[in-house]
Structures are given as C-alpha cells and as structure tokens.
Design a protein around this motif. Sequence first.
Motif, PDB file in Angstrom:
ATOM      1  N   PHE A  82     -40.270 -11.242  29.964  1.00  0.00           N
ATOM      2  CA  PHE A  82     -40.035 -11.722  31.322  1.00  0.00           C
ATOM      3  C   PHE A  82     -38.883 -12.724  31.356  1.00  0.00           C
ATOM      4  CE2 PHE A  82     -44.785 -10.887  31.919  1.00  0.00           C
ATOM      5  CZ  PHE A  82     -44.551  -9.641  32.460  1.00  0.00           C
ATOM      6  N   TYR A  83     -38.916 -13.697  30.438  1.00  0.00           N
ATOM      7  CA  TYR A  83     -37.847 -14.697  30.406  1.00  0.00           C
ATOM      8  C   TYR A  83     -36.481 -14.049  30.158  1.00  0.00           C
ATOM      9  CZ  TYR A  83     -41.038 -18.691  30.435  1.00  0.00           C
ATOM     10  OH  TYR A  83     -41.966 -19.637  30.793  1.00  0.00           O
ATOM     11  N   GLN A  84     -36.455 -13.008  29.350  1.00  0.00           N
ATOM     12  CA  GLN A  84     -35.200 -12.331  29.031  1.00  0.00           C
ATOM     13  C   GLN A  84     -34.874 -11.220  30.024  1.00  0.00           C
ATOM     14  OE1 GLN A  84     -36.216 -11.159  25.045  1.00  0.00           O
ATOM     15  NE2 GLN A  84     -35.514 -13.087  24.150  1.00  0.00           N
ATOM     16  N   ALA A  85     -35.751 -11.023  31.020  1.00  0.00           N
ATOM     17  CA  ALA A  85     -35.543 -10.045  32.091  1.00  0.00           C
ATOM     18  C   ALA A  85     -35.269  -8.648  31.550  1.00  0.00           C
ATOM     19  CB  ALA A  85     -34.409 -10.491  33.011  1.00  0.00           C
ATOM     20  N   CYS A  86     -35.995  -8.279  30.484  1.00  0.00           N
ATOM     21  CA  CYS A  86     -35.810  -6.953  29.898  1.00  0.00           C
ATOM     22  C   CYS A  86     -37.123  -6.170  29.867  1.00  0.00           C
ATOM     23  CB  CYS A  86     -35.224  -7.054  28.497  1.00  0.00           C
ATOM     24  SG  CYS A  86     -36.169  -8.104  27.353  1.00  0.00           S
ATOM     25  N   TYR A  87     -38.056  -6.554  30.729  1.00  0.00           N
ATOM     26  CA  TYR A  87     -39.356  -5.889  30.752  1.00  0.00           C
ATOM     27  C   TYR A  87     -39.222  -4.406  31.092  1.00  0.00           C
ATOM     28  CZ  TYR A  87     -43.971  -4.446  32.295  1.00  0.00           C
ATOM     29  OH  TYR A  87     -45.153  -3.758  32.449  1.00  0.00           O
ATOM     30  N   SER A  88     -40.086  -3.600  30.483  1.00  0.00           N
ATOM     31  CA  SER A  88     -40.198  -2.178  30.806  1.00  0.00           C
ATOM     32  C   SER A  88     -41.653  -1.761  30.669  1.00  0.00           C
ATOM     33  CB  SER A  88     -39.324  -1.335  29.868  1.00  0.00           C
ATOM     34  OG  SER A  88     -39.557   0.044  30.078  1.00  0.00           O
ATOM     35  N   ASP A  89     -42.113  -0.909  31.587  1.00  0.00           N
ATOM     36  CA  ASP A  89     -43.474  -0.388  31.497  1.00  0.00           C
ATOM     37  C   ASP A  89     -43.657   0.561  30.320  1.00  0.00           C
ATOM     38  OD1 ASP A  89     -44.531  -1.690  33.718  1.00  0.00           O
ATOM     39  OD2 ASP A  89     -43.929  -0.112  35.102  1.00  0.00           O
ATOM     40  N   TRP A  90     -42.584   1.194  29.875  1.00  0.00           N
ATOM     41  CA  TRP A  90     -42.721   2.243  28.864  1.00  0.00           C
ATOM     42  C   TRP A  90     -43.348   1.741  27.561  1.00  0.00           C
ATOM     43  CZ3 TRP A  90     -37.059   3.957  30.071  1.00  0.00           C
ATOM     44  CH2 TRP A  90     -37.054   4.694  31.248  1.00  0.00           C
ATOM     45  N   PRO A  91     -42.797   0.738  26.881  1.00  0.00           N
ATOM     46  CA  PRO A  91     -43.454   0.270  25.649  1.00  0.00           C
ATOM     47  C   PRO A  91     -44.815  -0.368  25.916  1.00  0.00           C
ATOM     48  CG  PRO A  91     -41.590  -1.134  26.212  1.00  0.00           C
ATOM     49  CD  PRO A  91     -41.526   0.031  27.121  1.00  0.00           C
ATOM     50  N   GLU A  92     -44.968  -0.993  27.088  1.00  0.00           N
ATOM     51  CA  GLU A  92     -46.256  -1.604  27.425  1.00  0.00           C
ATOM     52  C   GLU A  92     -47.342  -0.546  27.559  1.00  0.00           C
ATOM     53  OE1 GLU A  92     -48.731  -4.889  28.226  1.00  0.00           O
ATOM     54  OE2 GLU A  92     -46.668  -4.815  27.496  1.00  0.00           O
ATOM     55  N   ARG A 141     -42.135   2.471  16.859  1.00  0.00           N
ATOM     56  CA  ARG A 141     -42.457   3.628  17.700  1.00  0.00           C
ATOM     57  C   ARG A 141     -42.386   3.270  19.190  1.00  0.00           C
ATOM     58  NH1 ARG A 141     -47.181   6.344  17.511  1.00  0.00           N
ATOM     59  NH2 ARG A 141     -46.095   8.341  17.775  1.00  0.00           N
ATOM     60  N   SER A 142     -42.734   2.055  19.541  1.00  0.00           N
ATOM     61  CA  SER A 142     -42.588   1.614  20.941  1.00  0.00           C
ATOM     62  C   SER A 142     -41.124   1.611  21.346  1.00  0.00           C
ATOM     63  CB  SER A 142     -43.190   0.215  21.127  1.00  0.00           C
ATOM     64  OG  SER A 142     -44.578   0.220  20.868  1.00  0.00           O
ATOM     65  N   LEU A 143     -40.257   1.155  20.431  1.00  0.00           N
ATOM     66  CA  LEU A 143     -38.826   1.184  20.701  1.00  0.00           C
ATOM     67  C   LEU A 143     -38.339   2.619  20.844  1.00  0.00           C
ATOM     68  CD1 LEU A 143     -35.988  -0.030  20.867  1.00  0.00           C
ATOM     69  CD2 LEU A 143     -35.944  -0.098  18.357  1.00  0.00           C
ATOM     70  N   GLN A 144     -38.794   3.500  19.977  1.00  0.00           N
ATOM     71  CA  GLN A 144     -38.384   4.902  20.071  1.00  0.00           C
ATOM     72  C   GLN A 144     -38.864   5.526  21.378  1.00  0.00           C
ATOM     73  OE1 GLN A 144     -40.185   6.249  16.415  1.00  0.00           O
ATOM     74  NE2 GLN A 144     -38.273   6.068  15.247  1.00  0.00           N
ATOM     75  N   TYR A 145     -40.058   5.152  21.804  1.00  0.00           N
ATOM     76  CA  TYR A 145     -40.585   5.674  23.071  1.00  0.00           C
ATOM     77  C   TYR A 145     -39.714   5.213  24.233  1.00  0.00           C
ATOM     78  CZ  TYR A 145     -44.047   6.959  26.616  1.00  0.00           C
ATOM     79  OH  TYR A 145     -44.692   7.534  27.690  1.00  0.00           O
ATOM     80  N   PHE A 146     -39.309   3.950  24.194  1.00  0.00           N
ATOM     81  CA  PHE A 146     -38.399   3.463  25.231  1.00  0.00           C
ATOM     82  C   PHE A 146     -37.094   4.235  25.208  1.00  0.00           C
ATOM     83  CE2 PHE A 146     -34.706   0.937  26.345  1.00  0.00           C
ATOM     84  CZ  PHE A 146     -35.015   0.528  27.629  1.00  0.00           C
ATOM     85  N   ASP A 147     -36.519   4.424  24.017  1.00  0.00           N
ATOM     86  CA  ASP A 147     -35.212   5.075  23.919  1.00  0.00           C
ATOM     87  C   ASP A 147     -35.265   6.520  24.399  1.00  0.00           C
ATOM     88  OD1 ASP A 147     -34.069   2.784  22.967  1.00  0.00           O
ATOM     89  OD2 ASP A 147     -34.105   3.377  20.855  1.00  0.00           O
ATOM     90  N   VAL A 148     -36.328   7.239  24.061  1.00  0.00           N
ATOM     91  CA  VAL A 148     -36.448   8.628  24.510  1.00  0.00           C
ATOM     92  C   VAL A 148     -36.535   8.691  26.027  1.00  0.00           C
ATOM     93  CG1 VAL A 148     -38.017  10.614  24.572  1.00  0.00           C
ATOM     94  CG2 VAL A 148     -37.429   9.558  22.391  1.00  0.00           C
ATOM     95  N   ASN A 149     -37.356   7.835  26.609  1.00  0.00           N
ATOM     96  CA  ASN A 149     -37.496   7.829  28.067  1.00  0.00           C
ATOM     97  C   ASN A 149     -36.213   7.362  28.750  1.00  0.00           C
ATOM     98  OD1 ASN A 149     -40.318   8.530  29.159  1.00  0.00           O
ATOM     99  ND2 ASN A 149     -40.772   7.298  27.342  1.00  0.00           N
ATOM    100  N   ALA A 150     -35.503   6.409  28.140  1.00  0.00           N
ATOM    101  CA  ALA A 150     -34.239   5.943  28.718  1.00  0.00           C
ATOM    102  C   ALA A 150     -33.207   7.062  28.711  1.00  0.00           C
ATOM    103  CB  ALA A 150     -33.727   4.736  27.951  1.00  0.00           C
ATOM    104  N   LEU A 151     -33.159   7.832  27.631  1.00  0.00           N
ATOM    105  CA  LEU A 151     -32.213   8.945  27.555  1.00  0.00           C
ATOM    106  C   LEU A 151     -32.527   9.995  28.614  1.00  0.00           C
ATOM    107  CD1 LEU A 151     -29.861  10.296  26.069  1.00  0.00           C
ATOM    108  CD2 LEU A 151     -31.550  11.334  24.521  1.00  0.00           C
ATOM    109  N   LEU A 152     -33.800  10.349  28.746  1.00  0.00           N
ATOM    110  CA  LEU A 152     -34.189  11.338  29.748  1.00  0.00           C
ATOM    111  C   LEU A 152     -33.970  10.804  31.167  1.00  0.00           C
ATOM    112  CD1 LEU A 152     -37.483  12.641  28.099  1.00  0.00           C
ATOM    113  CD2 LEU A 152     -35.251  13.775  28.138  1.00  0.00           C
TER     114      LEU A 152
END
Length: 490
Positions: A82-92, A141-152
């Motif tokens: 939150f402080y870094q304003a980079c939140y995403s639902d995907w890894p959560e 794996r959470s990072l990979q999940y974010f990256d796959v969804n970001a690419l799509l």
Amino acid sequence: MDPSPRRRPMRIVAPSRNDPFLRKFSEVIGGPLGRFTAPGIVTPGFFTVERVLILFTTISALLAVLVKMPCRAGGWSTPDHFYQACYSDWPELFRTRGLGEGVFPFLTEGAFFEYPVLLGLLAGATALLIPGQEDGATALRSLQYFDVNALLATGAWIATVVLTMRMSGRRPWDAAMVALAPTAVLAVFINWDIWAVLLATAGMLAFARNKPVAAGILIGLGTALKLYPVLILGAVLVLALRTLRLRPAVLTFAAAGAAWLAVNLPFLLRDYESWRYFLSFTSDRPAGYSSIWFGWNLTVERYGGATVDAAFINVWAYLLFALACAGIAVLALSAERRPRLAQLAFLIVAAFILTNKVYSPQFVLWLLPLVALARPRWRDFLIWQFFEVMHWWAIWMYLARETSGGAAQNNIDSPYYVLAVLGHVLATVYLMGAVVSDILNPAGDPVRRNGVDDPQGGPFNGAPDRWVLRRAKTVQVPLEAHAAPSKEAQ
C-alpha cells in the motif's frame, strides 16, 4: 474513371486540428495539421493509426509494470504494497484463495470465490500456467502469477484499444485516450477488469456492425466475468424504443441471456452454494472502500452520527441507480435529437459506478472506452483523469493506515481520503454533465460533425424516430431530419 466515393479511403479527423485543447500544445511538433491536408487519404507507410495506438499501449503497459516494480522486487506484503502503491489482487488471491495450491474456482469442491464464474475460471486457468504447484504459493510463484496475468492483460488492453479505434469511425485517434490514460497505467494490473472491458467493447463493435447476436454473446460473456457489461443493454433498449426497431434489441438481449446462462448454468447445477457465493458476498458486504456510502459512514462516524449498514445500502443503492436510469431514459426519449449509443452507455455505467456499494480503483477502466466514444475531448478527459489519479493515491494511503498502524507521517487521515473520493465523484459527474450537454445540444458534439449520426448505433444509425416522449402522440420523423452518415463515416 475516378473510383466510386464509397471505395475511397476514409478522411479521418486530425486531433491537433479538431480538438481545441490539443491544438494549443501542437506547436512543439510544428503546429496543427494544415487545413488542406487529407489525413487518411495519403498512405502513412508503416506507422498507421492502428500501429501507433498499439505502440502507445505497449509503452503504457511498460509504465504500468514500472509502477509495480517495488512489489515485483520486494514482494507483495502488507502494508508495504500500500505504501509503495503497487498493490495487486493477483498475488493476494493466489495466496489466500488456494490458487497456489491447485484450487480451481467453481471446479474444486468446497472452494468459494467472490467473483463471477468466468472470472473465476480465468483466475484458475492462469494459475495452471505457473509451474511448481507442489511448492504452494511461494513468493516466486506469486510473482510468476502476477507476470502471466500482466502479460495477458496487456494483450487484452491492446485489443480494447484497437476495437475502440475501429468503432470510432472518422475519429480513430480518440482511442488514444484508452491507450494513454494515466489511470489505465495505474490500475490495469490490479485485477481482471480489463477482460470485461474487452468483451464489452467487442460487443459494442459487433452491434455497431449490425451483428446483434454476436454483440449479445460478447456482452453476455462479459457479464459472466463482471456485472457491468450488461448495463450497455439499457442503452440498446432505449434506442430501440425511440426508433421502434425492436428486433435488433430482442436478438441482442436473447443472445446475451443465452451466453450468460451457458457459462453459469452448469456451475449453478453442479454446486449451487459455490455459485451463489458471489451474490451473497455482494449482498452482505458493508459499504465498500471509495463508494459514496463509505465516504458518508466515515464522515458521520467522525462526528458521532449514525452510519448506514449493508441492508440500507442494498435498497438505496439500487433505488438511486434505478432513478438515474429512469432519468437517462427520459432524456433519451425526449431529446430533440436521438442520443448516440455510446453516450447513453456511458451515462448508465457512470451512474452505476456512483451509486454502487463499492468503487475499486480498477473500475475506472470500465469508463475509458465509453468516454473516448461519448465525449472525445482531451481537456475534459484529463480533468477527470487528474481526480481519478488523486483518488488512486488516496485509497492506498488510507488502506495503509487501516492495515499497518505505521508512522503518522506515512498515512492519510480520513477527511483527506473522503475529499479524494468526493473529487472522483464530482469529476465523473462533470463528465456526465458534458455528455448530457452534447445530447441536448448536438451541434456541440464533436462526433456528430460532417453528417455523422451514430457510429456505434448499428441498426439505429440514421434511423428515423418513431416514439418521442415530448410529443403527445406517436410521431413520424423523416430520416432526412437526421442527417444520415455517409458510408465513409460508418
């Protein structure tokens, strides 16, 4: 012999010439395009409008990745994301909903997911693309999940921009609003909303091309992923009533219902409790962050007043939205000239956003193509974007305070957060007012110049009015009363 006018290239609108705001800032590139030039007639070489828009969107997507880099490098953890304003639902969601352990929403027995069916299937399918399921929801794996969804999601974003461009008729550059929107850069990688935006935009394009069944199927699929695409059918209904061209509306509604049922019915019959969890979750949740209801509760609670609960909001949110829709319908059926489909769709979706129980930062994506089609003026667009960006920052700073208890200088007090929410609301209302002004005064509508009627209207484009509320009886308005667009403008 000269080729038929119908086969000549379409003369497109030049933004530096047509838009008063952009015209002022065009001097750095040599000034506005000359009045004797013919954009769209001269072959541009490799850099066609479509390719330039794809390039714009790709650059914006790279900026969106940069916004998320603090979390990509250091992980998604509360309150840092939150402080870094980079939140995403995907890894959560990957960690907390069992996606990292192989849970597949709506297929795994006893798994509950607070989103509609098609979004759950999308979330589960992308999780299958991540190797190492036996390791669980690790940071890697959470990072990979974010990256796959970001690419799509980037692919879906590019497709949305191209579809918006193809729906814009003589104004393809209006799609740059979707490609370059600051809020898209900030919000596109939060959740899967861009997929619903893609399906809704594709449905509108199919309708614009007189394919109501295809339009209904796409809108129905979009509704199976997020609720908002179904609201576009309200605009179709109103225009069908005004023109009394009911067959396209019936086909679109029927196809949308059939597509939605085709996705939902198997899971409803298979596991009803899992299927209805989204509905019960939506109904039972209290006022969501950034809604007018949440802002009201924060304000009155600060001064010792009574807050409103979920039951109260459920009634009044639907009632206010219904009243807003009724007002939009009266406006559409009584205006001197029939509104464009994109104008009505924008007003309906915006009214839903303002009255809804929750306003997540990524909901702004719903409006981007509609704004580009309904009110393609960059000054108004950037004013709206400014307040939406302010809200985007405020929500993360407020959530950080709520979840961390960190140092006071790192947090935002609730009055400032409420002001940011109010700014988002008023900016959206401002845009709605501009669209209503264009409906009441079509001469000021930049889209309706040079004989254009409704590039997104499909079967309603250039149609005569058959039923107008301001008249005491059914009237026949000749087609010539509304200058029908040429083939080049369609």
